[in-house]
Design a protein around this motif. Structure first.
Motif, short mmCIF file in Angstrom:
data_model
loop_
_atom_site.label_atom_id
_atom_site.label_comp_id
_atom_site.label_asym_id
_atom_site.label_seq_id
_atom_site.Cartn_x
_atom_site.Cartn_y
_atom_site.Cartn_z
N LYS A 122 4.22 -4.68 7.47
CA LYS A 122 5.42 -4.64 6.63
C LYS A 122 5.94 -3.20 6.52
CE LYS A 122 7.08 -5.70 1.95
NZ LYS A 122 6.70 -6.17 0.60
N GLU A 153 7.95 -1.04 4.19
CA GLU A 153 8.34 -1.13 2.78
C GLU A 153 9.63 -0.38 2.46
OE1 GLU A 153 4.00 -1.70 0.65
OE2 GLU A 153 4.80 0.33 0.82
N ASN A 193 0.94 -1.63 5.64
CA ASN A 193 2.25 -1.31 5.07
C ASN A 193 2.67 0.10 5.48
OD1 ASN A 193 2.21 -3.79 3.75
ND2 ASN A 193 1.19 -2.93 1.96
#
Length: 799
Positions: free
Chosen positions: A672, A674, A711
């Motif tokens: 991911k 962010e 992340n």
């Protein structure tokens, strides 16, 4: 029969490799022993111009390169006359005094001079400074040699001869339809002679071509003429260093600015024009000039009589062209001379490997020994880096102390500026404060010509502070013009005219009392017919600034010298590490190759334990090759030049993740981003390596998680971007965080997680090379977060 021949071939290769290793070491020892017994010769190089001028640097480089290859050691002394910037009698006197102090009582074996001024100085002062010392010159044209060498002996050298004819031939071959050629040269003695020679050659080769001399006026006027040159023209630059107003433009900058403004190819006669906008030509090489002179000097130092060495008239020119400029003007390569050297060609790299040599335990032991030596030297490099860092901290503290003194002076200057502004804001009280002011106050009447242009000013009133600061009496200047009070022309009339026209106050510095005193001036319009000046004597402040500047310059020289010595040592160690690592890979590949051959041809005839041993050998070779590749990558990282370009971090992170995730298709990984990731100015290849190392670590240390979370994000400050990559892997104890960035330092065994211990230190080196920082935070069993920063180059450019 075939099996016997193959085994014999393998054994012979093993013996050959060991022999080469032993002979190589023996040869190195002999060379080292031979170098110890070399005789030392004392050589003085006198340069006409300043250090940093490309022509002088190239001549000097050619001289030193040849002297270093000679069969004797040389103690080389280098002096610079700086004649381009200071062509004065005072400069000669200072230079003479300096050389007398250094060399009058020192024996010199030979003197090498570059260009006219140095040759003339050496000849005129040889009897006192360098009695009976032979002189070798370079960088002097034939006319200069004839004039300077009259009445002198014990001197020889290399004549500088530009090749205008071949450059013009190349230009006409590239564009046979040339109608005009603009010749750019300055009005110095050498500039005029070379420029006239170029014009004569053009008339001789192509009498129908129009010649446009570009030598008169300011440099901006010449650029304006360049803008108007037609497309069926070309530009030829001979030498251009300063304009008619005395403004020093410089050889490289003049060529670069003309090329940027020009819509036609720019040819040049000297090699320093390359990589500064010149398309090319038959160029005179300063390095070749210096090398030819050094070759003559070597003959003299080896005992040859200078009177038997004639002056060299060989041309030191060669065809050089810039690939970027050829592409810019769509000129095909077949239009330029076949023997031309082309700069800036696109890089191509073809690498071929052949699997040959050997398979024995003795070779493996030898290679392991080399690896241990390599590790020893890498750790030695690390210790030297730490010493360099400690020395840098010490010098930085000293620099901060000096900066504090400079800051105090700046505060005083700001206080003076604030005081002047307050006085201007209180203009209505001028009549009451006029004679009580600490600062000098002057009121002028403007004197205008027929076109209402300010040509002079008349003193109307001054206060007592003005008298104290300038040592002038009020009664001797009131009613008089500026040129009647001061014998020099006022360079500030244009500023006063702007104040009178616009009504906007202006602040500036000036010196108008015999150039001995400096003042901070606030000029303002009292009314349409009067100008007021508030002055403050800042002579002492200027002197203090000059002293601080000298101290800073001395400190920078010390830092540069110490840093250069340490960097040289580091480069030598890194070069050794690179060579040893690179030479280890071929034997390892051979071990692996021959093990594979034995398994393919004889596996059915070998015992099971022998087969397992061969598989182990191949695995060991594979691991060692991987380690050597990483060591090579680490040791060469500092050598590579940064190829900076705009890099989209969103795209680069995504590409790296897609490539790495293919190796673990069965894993459940949630990746991911962010935050938005910026576009940065960086070396794409190196930054890709950083991301690959960080993401591969995140994937590796989360392999025990059912679902791995990775992340990615970034923050921005005024000066840098801060990136982070966070995972939920095994983490680590922060008490051991410093070990993570050490060579071969690991917190986990190879059975738990594979790896070499080189990845993180490679990341650190690449980021520091970009001017950034790296660190890592984590907690055991809770994951880790890797941070690195990159400079915010866009913010710096806006400032």
């Amino acid at each position: 029969m075939k099996k016997s021949l193959r085994i014999n071939f393998i054994v012979k290769n093993i013996v050959l490799l060991l022999g080469l290793v032993i002979l190589g070491n023996h040869s190195y020892s002999l060379n080292a022993t031979a170098e110890i017994n070399l005789e030392t010769k004392d050589v003085l190089i006198i340069n006409s111009y300043q250090n940093g001028l490309s022509w002088t640097d190239n001549e000097e480089e050619g001289i030193i390169e040849i002297l270093n290859k000679a069969e004797f050691n040389s103690s080389i002394y280098i002096e610079y006359m700086d004649w381009k910037n200071y062509p004065t009698k005072e400069n000669l006197e200072v230079f003479y005094t300096n050389l007398y102090y250094k060399y009058a009582k020192k024996h010199l074996d030979v003197i090498i001079t570059t260009d006219d001024a140095a040759l003339e100085f050496a000849l005129d002062n040889r009897d006192i400074l360098f009695p009976n010392t032979p002189i070798v010159f370079c960088g002097v044209n034939e006319k200069g040699v004839q004039n300077l060498l009259q009445g002198f002996s014990n001197v020889t050298g290399v004549i500088e001869s530009v090749d205008i004819e071949k450059t013009l031939d190349a230009a006409f071959n590239i564009n046979p339809d040339l109608k005009e050629i603009a010749v750019v040269f300055d009005n110095t003695e050498s500039g005029i002679s070379t420029g006239q020679l170029a014009i004569q050659e053009i008339h001789k080769i192509a009498p129908d071509v129009k010649v446009i001399p570009l030598n008169d006026g300011a440099y901006r006027d010449i650029l304006h003429q360049v803008d108007g040159i037609s497309t069926d023209s070309a530009i030829l630059i001979t030498t251009y260093y300063m304009d008619d107003e005395g403004v020093v433009v410089g050889f490289e900058d003049s060529c670069e600015m003309i090329s940027q403004r020009s819509t036609v190819p720019v040819y040049h006669l000297y090699e320093f024009g390359m990589n500064h906008g010149a398309i090319g030509g038959s160029m005179l090489s300063g390095k070749l000039q210096g090398a030819k002179a050094a070759e003559i000097a070597v003959k003299i130092l080896q005992g040859e009589n200078i009177t038997e060495i004639p002056i060299v008239k060989d041309k030191t020119t060669r065809f050089i062209f810039d690939h970027n400029q050829l592409e810019r003007f769509a000129i095909p390569k077949n239009r330029i001379p076949s023997d031309s050297q082309i700069l800036n060609k696109p890089f191509s790299f073809i690498e071929t490997y052949r699997d040959l040599v050997v398979t024995t335990i003795l070779i493996i032991i030898t290679l392991v020994t080399f690896i241990l030596i390599l590790i020893y030297y890498l750790r030695k490099i690390s210790r030297m880096k730490k010493k360099l860092y400690d020395s840098n901290i010490e010098l930085t503290n000293l620099y901060d102390d000096l900066t504090a003194s400079d800051e105090e002076l700046r505060q005083q200057f700001d206080e003076l500026t604030c005081m002047q502004k307050n006085l201007m804001d209180s203009e209505e009280r001028y009549a009451q404060l006029f004679d009580r002011m600490l600062n000098g106050f002057i009121v002028f009447d403007p004197i205008l010509d027929r076109n209402n242009r300010l040509v002079d000013v008349r003193f109307i009133s001054v206060n007592s502070s003005f008298e104290r600061q300038t040592k002038l009496k009020k009664e001797s200047i009131i009613g008089k013009r500026w040129d009647q009070v001061f014998p020099i022309y006022s360079k500030d009339l244009e500023k006063l005219e702007q104040v009178l026209i616009t009504g906007t106050a202006m602040r500036f510095e000036t010196h108008f009392v015999g150039n001995q005193m400096h003042f901070l001036v606030n000029a303002f319009r009292i009314d349409s017919n009067q100008i007021g000046l508030v002055i403050e004597n800042i002579t002492e402040y200027k002197k203090a600034i000059e002293e601080v500047g000298k101290l800073n310059e001395e400190l920078e020289q010390r830092v540069t010298s110490r840093t250069r010595d340490l960097q040289q040592a580091m480069q030598e160690l890194e070069a050794f590490a690179y060579t040893v690592s690179h030479d280890l890979k071929s034997p390892l590949r051979a071990v692996d190759g021959y093990s594979k051959i034995i398994l393919e041809d004889y596996q059915d005839e070998l015992k099971e334990d022998v087969t397992q041993m061969l598989f182990h050998i191949r695995n060991i070779c594979s691991d060692m090759i991987d380690m050597i590749n990483k060591l090579l990558n680490y040791s060469t990282t500092s050598k590579k030049e940064l190829q900076l370009e705009q890099v989209d971090c969103n795209e680069l992170f995504a590409t790296s993740y897609r490539e790495l995730i293919c190796s673990v298709p069965d894993r459940r990984i949630e990746f991911k981003v962010e935050t938005g990731l910026p576009t940065v100015l960086a070396d794409r290849t190196m930054l890709k390596q950083v991301l690959n190392n960080i993401l591969s670590n995140a994937i590796k240390f989360t392999k025990n998680r059912e679902i791995a979370y990775i992340n990615v994000g970034a923050t921005i400050t005024e000066n840098e971007y801060c990136f982070y990559v966070k995972d939920n892997g095994v983490g680590f104890d922060m008490n051991y965080s410093e070990k993570l960035f050490g060579l071969f330092q690991r917190l986990h065994t190879s059975d738990e997680f594979e790896g070499s211990g080189i990845g993180l230190i490679t990341i650190k080196k690449i980021i520091e090379k970009h001017g950034g920082r790296t660190w890592i935070e984590g907690e055991s069993s809770q994951g880790a977060t890797m941070y690195f920063t990159l400079p915010n180059n866009w913010a710096n450019e806006e400032r």
